[in-house]
Scaffold this motif. Sequence first.
Motif, PDB file in Angstrom:
ATOM      1  N   GLU A  39      -2.689   1.388 -12.872  1.00  0.00           N
ATOM      2  CA  GLU A  39      -2.219   2.110 -13.514  1.00  0.00           C
ATOM      3  C   GLU A  39      -1.359   3.164 -13.534  1.00  0.00           C
ATOM      4  O   GLU A  39      -1.102   3.589 -12.581  1.00  0.00           O
ATOM      5  N   ARG A  40      -0.386   3.582 -14.476  1.00  0.00           N
ATOM      6  CA  ARG A  40       0.496   4.465 -14.295  1.00  0.00           C
ATOM      7  C   ARG A  40       0.078   5.835 -14.291  1.00  0.00           C
ATOM      8  O   ARG A  40      -0.923   6.118 -14.815  1.00  0.00           O
ATOM      9  N   PHE A  41       0.824   6.890 -13.677  1.00  0.00           N
ATOM     10  CA  PHE A  41       0.313   8.279 -13.352  1.00  0.00           C
ATOM     11  C   PHE A  41       1.570   9.133 -13.213  1.00  0.00           C
ATOM     12  O   PHE A  41       2.277   8.713 -12.676  1.00  0.00           O
ATOM     13  N   PRO A  42       1.472  10.412 -13.716  1.00  0.00           N
ATOM     14  CA  PRO A  42       2.652  11.261 -13.611  1.00  0.00           C
ATOM     15  C   PRO A  42       3.141  11.579 -12.169  1.00  0.00           C
ATOM     16  O   PRO A  42       2.261  11.813 -11.383  1.00  0.00           O
ATOM     17  N   ALA A  43       4.479  11.827 -12.070  1.00  0.00           N
ATOM     18  CA  ALA A  43       5.020  12.178 -10.809  1.00  0.00           C
ATOM     19  C   ALA A  43       6.014  13.350 -11.244  1.00  0.00           C
ATOM     20  O   ALA A  43       6.453  13.468 -12.212  1.00  0.00           O
ATOM     21  N   THR A  44       6.357  14.015 -10.099  1.00  0.00           N
ATOM     22  CA  THR A  44       7.158  15.241 -10.076  1.00  0.00           C
ATOM     23  C   THR A  44       8.461  15.374  -9.449  1.00  0.00           C
ATOM     24  O   THR A  44       8.187  15.009  -8.138  1.00  0.00           O
ATOM     25  N   PRO A  45       9.752  15.300  -9.889  1.00  0.00           N
ATOM     26  CA  PRO A  45      10.852  15.240  -9.031  1.00  0.00           C
ATOM     27  C   PRO A  45      10.870  16.581  -8.166  1.00  0.00           C
ATOM     28  O   PRO A  45      10.888  17.565  -8.968  1.00  0.00           O
ATOM     29  N   ARG A  75       0.917  -1.190  -0.002  1.00  0.00           N
ATOM     30  CA  ARG A  75      -0.001  -0.042   0.036  1.00  0.00           C
ATOM     31  C   ARG A  75       0.654   1.213  -0.061  1.00  0.00           C
ATOM     32  O   ARG A  75       0.254   2.459  -0.273  1.00  0.00           O
ATOM     33  N   TYR A  76       2.125   1.187   0.440  1.00  0.00           N
ATOM     34  CA  TYR A  76       2.913   2.564   0.160  1.00  0.00           C
ATOM     35  C   TYR A  76       4.031   2.192  -0.531  1.00  0.00           C
ATOM     36  O   TYR A  76       4.885   3.062  -1.021  1.00  0.00           O
ATOM     37  N   THR A  77       4.559   1.166  -1.309  1.00  0.00           N
ATOM     38  CA  THR A  77       5.431   0.970  -2.175  1.00  0.00           C
ATOM     39  C   THR A  77       4.959   1.232  -3.718  1.00  0.00           C
ATOM     40  O   THR A  77       3.992   0.710  -4.153  1.00  0.00           O
ATOM     41  N   VAL A  78       5.611   1.858  -4.399  1.00  0.00           N
ATOM     42  CA  VAL A  78       5.264   2.312  -5.803  1.00  0.00           C
ATOM     43  C   VAL A  78       6.363   1.715  -6.741  1.00  0.00           C
ATOM     44  O   VAL A  78       7.678   1.682  -6.374  1.00  0.00           O
ATOM     45  N   ARG A  79       6.204   1.703  -8.065  1.00  0.00           N
ATOM     46  CA  ARG A  79       6.949   1.539  -9.090  1.00  0.00           C
ATOM     47  C   ARG A  79       7.301   2.657  -9.735  1.00  0.00           C
ATOM     48  O   ARG A  79       6.280   3.382 -10.159  1.00  0.00           O
ATOM     49  N   VAL A  80       8.437   3.076 -10.113  1.00  0.00           N
ATOM     50  CA  VAL A  80       8.917   4.336 -10.453  1.00  0.00           C
ATOM     51  C   VAL A  80       9.334   4.108 -12.031  1.00  0.00           C
ATOM     52  O   VAL A  80      10.388   3.164 -12.452  1.00  0.00           O
ATOM     53  N   TYR A  81       8.694   4.679 -13.158  1.00  0.00           N
ATOM     54  CA  TYR A  81       9.109   4.557 -14.440  1.00  0.00           C
ATOM     55  C   TYR A  81       9.852   5.846 -15.073  1.00  0.00           C
ATOM     56  O   TYR A  81       9.083   6.939 -14.731  1.00  0.00           O
ATOM     57  N   SER A  82      11.205   5.764 -15.445  1.00  0.00           N
ATOM     58  CA  SER A  82      11.774   6.762 -15.744  1.00  0.00           C
ATOM     59  C   SER A  82      11.947   6.931 -17.307  1.00  0.00           C
ATOM     60  O   SER A  82      12.535   5.725 -17.679  1.00  0.00           O
ATOM     61  N   ILE A  84       8.597  11.113 -15.480  1.00  0.00           N
ATOM     62  CA  ILE A  84       8.522  10.116 -14.462  1.00  0.00           C
ATOM     63  C   ILE A  84       7.116   9.757 -14.312  1.00  0.00           C
ATOM     64  O   ILE A  84       6.192  10.690 -14.005  1.00  0.00           O
ATOM     65  N   GLN A  85       6.842   8.609 -14.164  1.00  0.00           N
ATOM     66  CA  GLN A  85       5.380   8.027 -14.006  1.00  0.00           C
ATOM     67  C   GLN A  85       5.634   6.829 -12.773  1.00  0.00           C
ATOM     68  O   GLN A  85       6.799   6.394 -12.573  1.00  0.00           O
ATOM     69  N   VAL A  86       4.473   6.882 -11.959  1.00  0.00           N
ATOM     70  CA  VAL A  86       4.632   5.883 -11.016  1.00  0.00           C
ATOM     71  C   VAL A  86       3.405   4.888 -10.739  1.00  0.00           C
ATOM     72  O   VAL A  86       2.242   5.365 -11.530  1.00  0.00           O
TER      73      VAL A  86
END
Length: 471
Positions: A106-112, A45-52, A98-100
């Motif tokens: 499903e994937r959604f955008p993330a911001t560094p 529930r708190y771990t995410v997959r990070v796609y760069s 970056i997406q997580v």
Amino acid sequence: MASRISREKKRGPWVRYLMLLALLLIPSFLLSASSSNNFFKKAERYTVRVYSSTIVALEGAERGSSEGSGFVVHIDRREGVAYVATNKHVIDEGISSIQVSFKDGERFPATPIYIDPVYDFGMIKFELNESGVPANAVSAELGRSRTVEVGHPVGTFGNPMSLEYCATEGIISSVTNSPWGYDGAFLQTDAAINPGNSGGPLISLRNGKVIGINTAVSDESEGIGWSLAVDQLKPVIEQVIAGELPYAGRMGWLGVNLEEINLDRAREDFGAQYGFNHPRKALLVIDVFPKTPAARSGLQPGDVIYLINWMMPQDYADYLAMMRDVAGQNCEMLLYRLGQEIELEVEVEDRGELRPKEYVAFAGMTIQPTSPTVYESYYSMFSLECVFISDVLEGSSAEAWGMYSGYPIRGAIVNLNYHQIKSLDDFWNAVKDVAPGQPVEFFVGSPDNGWIIKVVYYYPSEAPLRERVEH
């Protein structure tokens, strides 16, 4: 018959004792397994997959992509955002998007939002109203890494080798060893860490709290991995969440190689040799690199540092924390040298100012010059001037032709198409006019790990690109 019955009666108490012992042990085992299972279920529930991914700015073509892991450290439901901790190498190195995703989402955008200047650590954030964010997402609870001892049961959780949400178990193997070339305090573990685990949580299987960020693994043997200890990162995480820039984005640098001295060694070894009787831990100066603040101040190998600005560094992590506050300033040190107490004033340089200011992207590689800090600590001993490969994108031409990164000890480039490469200017001049499909011959490796010739052909979308680095 009587004698057999007698023997059975004699064995009776031992049999009953063993049965009672088994009954006591089995519930304990089942309870331990059940606890681990619950901890990993919460980690989902708190771990995410990070796609760069990275994109060629001039052509708009995607260069390549990579995957890693991360974990939520704070959810602000009022502002509608969540903050994720991960490794710097997962979200840095020329990343353009970056997406997580959560498990089965499903994937959604993330911001560094933060890249640390010292630790292999970074943070990203995402909006809670994205369709892929589960309603039951939670924040990881951070534990205390400094109290962990060898033998402590731990588990890793993440996305190794593009596999989704895998758990492994092991123990803490060491609390003092660190992977070569990394700064900070680390926890060594035999729990499996593989590519894709980077940035994921190292979980205490005693209380389910996160005590480290899975960061590195030995490529020479199995069962040796390292997680960045979480205690040193807690103040940084809190400042980023509060919207502050940790240690004003600056980091002090002295130009020394230090070794921690534990209490016993400080009293016994150094007490006998140097008259060292200070009742606390300290730092031993192993090397002083030339033309550095440490060299100019008069620090010498063998000096034992036990006060920095009147604070006692208990370990190397403490030393790094102290350096955050003195970048570009003078600091006072109290040390022992051959039984004599000595005071020194050191003018500390800002490490951020010494980092490379630009890079060249070519054939799926990121090429950078060596910074003064790395040159003095490694390449200077070989009198070697070069550039290095800091990253190789998955699926790129460079990867297909066997190129590898390994900052700073494996990916040094000293020659390209029979041109000597001493600087980023040399590298850029050697590749800027190379046409796609034309062979490029690299002489790559390191002085103490050996050299090899690699030939690379590249696609038009991987054309040379030189860019500035914003720190």
